[in-house]
Design an enzyme around this catalytic site. Structure first.
Site, mmCIF file in Angstrom:
data_model
loop_
_atom_site.group_PDB
_atom_site.id
_atom_site.type_symbol
_atom_site.label_atom_id
_atom_site.label_comp_id
_atom_site.label_asym_id
_atom_site.label_seq_id
_atom_site.Cartn_x
_atom_site.Cartn_y
_atom_site.Cartn_z
ATOM 1 N N HIS A 185 -3.528 4.085 -2.026
ATOM 2 C CA HIS A 185 -3.583 2.745 -2.629
ATOM 3 C C HIS A 185 -3.401 1.691 -1.550
ATOM 4 O O HIS A 185 -2.419 1.742 -0.807
ATOM 5 C CB HIS A 185 -2.496 2.641 -3.696
ATOM 6 C CG HIS A 185 -2.238 1.249 -4.156
ATOM 7 N ND1 HIS A 185 -3.233 0.427 -4.637
ATOM 8 C CD2 HIS A 185 -1.103 0.514 -4.198
ATOM 9 C CE1 HIS A 185 -2.708 -0.746 -4.957
ATOM 10 N NE2 HIS A 185 -1.419 -0.722 -4.689
ATOM 11 N N HIS A 230 -4.077 -2.678 -0.317
ATOM 12 C CA HIS A 230 -4.389 -4.060 -0.690
ATOM 13 C C HIS A 230 -5.368 -4.588 0.361
ATOM 14 O O HIS A 230 -5.270 -5.744 0.759
ATOM 15 C CB HIS A 230 -3.132 -4.924 -0.704
ATOM 16 C CG HIS A 230 -2.079 -4.480 -1.679
ATOM 17 N ND1 HIS A 230 -0.828 -5.041 -1.735
ATOM 18 C CD2 HIS A 230 -2.091 -3.529 -2.652
ATOM 19 C CE1 HIS A 230 -0.107 -4.452 -2.682
ATOM 20 N NE2 HIS A 230 -0.854 -3.523 -3.247
ATOM 21 N N GLY A 256 0.844 -1.186 0.000
ATOM 22 C CA GLY A 256 0.000 0.000 0.000
ATOM 23 C C GLY A 256 0.879 1.235 0.000
ATOM 24 O O GLY A 256 2.071 1.166 0.358
ATOM 25 N N ASN A 257 0.345 2.329 -0.441
ATOM 26 C CA ASN A 257 1.097 3.585 -0.457
ATOM 27 C C ASN A 257 0.132 4.755 -0.565
ATOM 28 O O ASN A 257 -1.021 4.574 -0.986
ATOM 29 C CB ASN A 257 2.117 3.600 -1.611
ATOM 30 C CG ASN A 257 1.583 2.978 -2.864
ATOM 31 O OD1 ASN A 257 0.745 3.570 -3.538
ATOM 32 N ND2 ASN A 257 2.020 1.765 -3.178
ATOM 33 N N SER A 269 7.110 2.200 -5.141
ATOM 34 C CA SER A 269 7.269 1.666 -6.502
ATOM 35 C C SER A 269 6.098 2.067 -7.409
ATOM 36 O O SER A 269 6.181 1.938 -8.624
ATOM 37 C CB SER A 269 7.399 0.143 -6.456
ATOM 38 O OG SER A 269 6.249 -0.407 -5.843
ATOM 39 N N GLU A 270 5.013 2.551 -6.793
ATOM 40 C CA GLU A 270 3.850 2.999 -7.583
ATOM 41 C C GLU A 270 3.847 4.509 -7.797
ATOM 42 O O GLU A 270 2.801 5.089 -8.089
ATOM 43 C CB GLU A 270 2.547 2.581 -6.897
ATOM 44 C CG GLU A 270 2.326 1.097 -6.766
ATOM 45 C CD GLU A 270 2.226 0.349 -8.087
ATOM 46 O OE1 GLU A 270 2.263 0.992 -9.157
ATOM 47 O OE2 GLU A 270 2.125 -0.883 -8.034
HETATM 48 ZN ZN LIG Z 1 -0.101 -2.288 -4.711
#
Ligand SMILES: [Zn+2]
Length: 208
Positions: free
Chosen positions: A96, A98, A29-30, A76-77
């Site tokens: 974001h 999960h 998540g981010n 990474s996103e």
């Molecule tokens: Zn993700």
């Protein structure tokens, strides 16, 4: 950069809280916030556990992903976050997760229909599913933007949840409501018939 420091605090606090809530697990998540004035994006780092995260771990990047401040690489996103800010000037925060119930429906590639009244104000109606895109690519944003339209959240196929907002608080509460709606939809499916609210009710509620 006083404003940036405040936003870094907000990113950290919300990340830790989201981890405690179970919206984030481990390092997954981010979230980010966009500071329009400076054009900078304040974003969670990659590969740092949320329960160990400190203020200096939060990364500041420009809209092209160049690191302006921070000891780590951005999430990474980061491309997904930046592409959304470039495409939508009403969006100032991207979230974001999960989170498990919602991500299960992302695996089913099944949208969460409008089953709860709160979904109208908080999520803009049903939660649609974006086409699959490889993680860490621009395509994640491109596919998400196609289904977001006037919605505030979507599912990312075989991946997770994306919400947008005009502040961290707004994108965060939307992420909470996506998981809440997914959990209730899951139980409702197990219980039998699912009654979806009509388009007419959705339109009336949006006018209220
Ligand atoms: Zn993700």
């Amino acid at each position: 950069m006083a404003n940036i420091d405040i936003l870094k605090e907000q990113v950290l606090e919300t990340s830790i809280y989201s981890y405690e809530q179970g919206l984030f697990a481990g390092t997954s998540g981010n979230l980010s916030v966009y500071d329009k004035e400076s054009g900078l994006v304040i974003i969670t780092p990659t590969s740092i556990r949320y329960d160990k995260m400190k203020i200096d771990d939060i990364v500041v990047i420009d809209i092209s992903g160049n690191i302006v401040e921070g000891n780590h690489k951005p999430s990474s996103e980061w491309q997904m976050h930046c592409e959304i800010y470039k495409a939508r000037d009403d969006v100032l925060s991207v979230f974001h997760t999960h989170s498990p119930y919602a991500t299960a429906f992302a695996v089913n590639r099944r949208s969460i229909p409008l089953i709860l009244i709160e979904m109208v104000p908080f999520l803009g109606g049903e939660v649609p599913v974006a086409e699959f895109a490889l993680p860490g690519t621009k395509e994640m944003a491109i596919e998400a933007l196609k289904v977001l339209d006037n919605k505030h959240a979507c599912l990312l196929s075989n991946h997770g949840v994306l919400t947008i907002g005009n502040s961290i608080d707004q994108s965060h509460i939307r992420a909470e409501y996506v998981e809440d709606a997914a959990k209730i939809f899951h139980y409702a499916l197990n219980g039998g018939e699912v009654n979806v609210l009509s388009k007419e009710i959705e339109v009336k509620m949006k006018e209220m």
